[in-house]
Design a protein around this motif. Structure first.
Motif, PDB file in Angstrom:
ATOM      1  N   LEU A 234      -4.840   8.892 -16.941  1.00  0.00           N
ATOM      2  CA  LEU A 234      -4.753   8.767 -15.540  1.00  0.00           C
ATOM      3  C   LEU A 234      -3.928   9.528 -14.759  1.00  0.00           C
ATOM      4  CD1 LEU A 234      -5.080   4.894 -15.279  1.00  0.00           C
ATOM      5  CD2 LEU A 234      -7.109   6.421 -14.834  1.00  0.00           C
ATOM      6  N   VAL A 235      -4.373  10.143 -13.570  1.00  0.00           N
ATOM      7  CA  VAL A 235      -3.214  10.804 -12.874  1.00  0.00           C
ATOM      8  C   VAL A 235      -1.823  10.085 -12.573  1.00  0.00           C
ATOM      9  CG1 VAL A 235      -2.812  11.942 -10.708  1.00  0.00           C
ATOM     10  CG2 VAL A 235      -4.812  12.106 -11.697  1.00  0.00           C
ATOM     11  N   HIS A 236      -0.926  10.617 -12.995  1.00  0.00           N
ATOM     12  CA  HIS A 236       0.414   9.932 -12.375  1.00  0.00           C
ATOM     13  C   HIS A 236       0.869  10.525 -11.211  1.00  0.00           C
ATOM     14  CE1 HIS A 236       5.271   9.476 -13.057  1.00  0.00           C
ATOM     15  NE2 HIS A 236       4.890   9.246 -12.162  1.00  0.00           N
ATOM     16  N   GLY A 237       0.634  11.753 -10.929  1.00  0.00           N
ATOM     17  CA  GLY A 237       0.840  12.414  -9.396  1.00  0.00           C
ATOM     18  C   GLY A 237       0.721  13.728  -9.656  1.00  0.00           C
ATOM     19  N   LEU A 238       0.600  14.166  -8.213  1.00  0.00           N
ATOM     20  CA  LEU A 238       0.494  15.828  -8.082  1.00  0.00           C
ATOM     21  C   LEU A 238       1.755  16.210  -7.659  1.00  0.00           C
ATOM     22  CD1 LEU A 238      -1.071  18.616  -8.515  1.00  0.00           C
ATOM     23  CD2 LEU A 238      -1.972  17.879  -5.979  1.00  0.00           C
ATOM     24  N   TRP A 239       2.540  17.092  -8.119  1.00  0.00           N
ATOM     25  CA  TRP A 239       4.070  17.229  -7.588  1.00  0.00           C
ATOM     26  C   TRP A 239       4.162  18.852  -7.434  1.00  0.00           C
ATOM     27  CZ3 TRP A 239       6.038  15.028 -12.716  1.00  0.00           C
ATOM     28  CH2 TRP A 239       5.508  13.485 -12.945  1.00  0.00           C
ATOM     29  N   PRO A 240       4.664  18.959  -5.903  1.00  0.00           N
ATOM     30  CA  PRO A 240       5.509  20.367  -5.696  1.00  0.00           C
ATOM     31  C   PRO A 240       6.579  20.562  -6.480  1.00  0.00           C
ATOM     32  CG  PRO A 240       5.095  19.102  -3.760  1.00  0.00           C
ATOM     33  CD  PRO A 240       4.970  18.052  -4.856  1.00  0.00           C
TER      34      PRO A 240
ATOM     35  N   ALA B   7       4.225   9.275  -0.787  1.00  0.00           N
ATOM     36  CA  ALA B   7       5.596   9.179   0.075  1.00  0.00           C
ATOM     37  C   ALA B   7       6.561  10.035  -0.502  1.00  0.00           C
ATOM     38  CB  ALA B   7       6.079   7.899  -0.096  1.00  0.00           C
ATOM     39  N   LYS B   8       6.536  10.322  -1.895  1.00  0.00           N
ATOM     40  CA  LYS B   8       7.578  11.131  -2.404  1.00  0.00           C
ATOM     41  C   LYS B   8       7.183  12.749  -2.793  1.00  0.00           C
ATOM     42  CE  LYS B   8      10.358  11.024  -6.757  1.00  0.00           C
ATOM     43  NZ  LYS B   8      10.726  10.332  -8.028  1.00  0.00           N
ATOM     44  N   HIS B   9       5.964  12.792  -3.040  1.00  0.00           N
ATOM     45  CA  HIS B   9       5.430  14.131  -3.471  1.00  0.00           C
ATOM     46  C   HIS B   9       4.671  14.672  -2.289  1.00  0.00           C
ATOM     47  CE1 HIS B   9       7.677  13.686  -7.258  1.00  0.00           C
ATOM     48  NE2 HIS B   9       6.957  12.767  -7.424  1.00  0.00           N
ATOM     49  N   GLY B  10       3.484  13.958  -1.872  1.00  0.00           N
ATOM     50  CA  GLY B  10       2.555  14.354  -1.079  1.00  0.00           C
ATOM     51  C   GLY B  10       3.221  14.529   0.423  1.00  0.00           C
ATOM     52  N   SER B  11       4.165  14.119   0.744  1.00  0.00           N
ATOM     53  CA  SER B  11       4.800  14.531   1.929  1.00  0.00           C
ATOM     54  C   SER B  11       5.330  15.852   1.869  1.00  0.00           C
ATOM     55  CB  SER B  11       5.969  13.250   2.285  1.00  0.00           C
ATOM     56  OG  SER B  11       6.797  13.555   1.261  1.00  0.00           O
ATOM     57  N   CYS B  12       5.693  16.306   0.837  1.00  0.00           N
ATOM     58  CA  CYS B  12       6.341  17.575   0.671  1.00  0.00           C
ATOM     59  C   CYS B  12       5.309  18.933   0.713  1.00  0.00           C
ATOM     60  CB  CYS B  12       7.219  17.789  -0.515  1.00  0.00           C
ATOM     61  SG  CYS B  12       8.492  16.560  -0.530  1.00  0.00           S
ATOM     62  N   THR B  13       3.921  18.586   0.596  1.00  0.00           N
ATOM     63  CA  THR B  13       2.958  19.617   0.456  1.00  0.00           C
ATOM     64  C   THR B  13       2.694  20.115   1.740  1.00  0.00           C
ATOM     65  OG1 THR B  13       1.002  18.055   0.431  1.00  0.00           O
ATOM     66  CG2 THR B  13       2.025  18.203  -1.684  1.00  0.00           C
TER      67      THR B  13
END
Length: 217
Positions: free
Chosen positions: A65-71, A112-118
């Motif tokens: 499963l996806v943990h996250g997509l990170w910049p 909140a942690k990663h998507g906000s930086c994309t």
């Protein structure tokens, strides 16, 4: 008086120098993306089962499963919890990610942690995450097992790359913890094509000779 005037001139000069320095483009805070995909039974063995998480319930079948997509920065490290004009994702958007992330709470945290930086809004970020994940194939040799299996990290990575030949050794790493395979981390351009992982990310790859893939719930 002369000292005050001199101090004022210095302050003006420093301020002017600061304004002349190149500004960081908020759309260029990261160089590439990392899609982190977790083997859920490892997370359950380490944390989730003790929390009573439904992904760890018998019969859930929760695997990769996806943990996250990170910049990610090309020199290592990453931006996080960035200021953004985009609103937080609504409940339907979060629930819409449960099938590939396993939890609306995880989807909320990753936005909140990663998507906000994309630079993307929540809908765009989740759509990009889904597209990246749906482009992967997980061979039977590293999924859907009723019994735990032990294998070398290089073997697990080779099996993944055999099923996904667009990824070379420089594009994907495996993390492990407490003797268990934990995550595949795939390095991608913003167009979601494979690109080399930075040296610091590669250095965090699993150094064990053998890892366990716990069985599916």
């Amino acid at each position: 008086m002369r000292k005050i005037m001199l101090a004022a001139l210095v302050l003006v000069a420093l301020t002017a120098w600061a304004w002349l320095q190149p500004r960081e483009d908020v759309n260029a805070r990261d160089s590439y993306l990392v899609l982190a995909v977790s083997w859920t039974p490892s997370w359950c063995a380490a944390h989730g089962a003790a929390r009573g998480d439904q992904r760890c319930d018998a019969g859930s079948g929760a695997g990769w499963l996806v943990h996250g997509l990170w910049p990610q920065h090309s020199v290592g490290g990453w931006p996080e919890f960035c200021d953004t004009d985009h609103p937080a994702p609504a409940r339907p958007a979060l629930q819409g990610m449960v099938d590939i992330m396993g939890s609306a709470g995880l989807a909320r945290h990753q936005w909140a942690k990663h998507g906000s930086c994309t630079g993307l809004d929540a809908e765009g970020y989740f759509a990009q995450t889904r597209t990246a994940f749906n482009g992967l194939t997980f061979p039977q040799t590293i999924r859907a097992r009723a019994q735990p299996q032990n294998l070398a990290p290089d073997t697990l990575l080779a099996e993944f790359r055999r099923a996904n030949p667009q990824f070379g050794p420089e594009n994907v790493t495996l993390t492990c913890r407490s003797g268990m395979a934990q995550e595949l981390r795939l390095c991608l351009t913003h167009d979601l094509t494979p690109q080399p992982c930075d040296a610091r990310l590669q250095a965090r790859g699993c150094a064990a000779n053998l890892v366990t893939l716990p069985a599916l719930p």
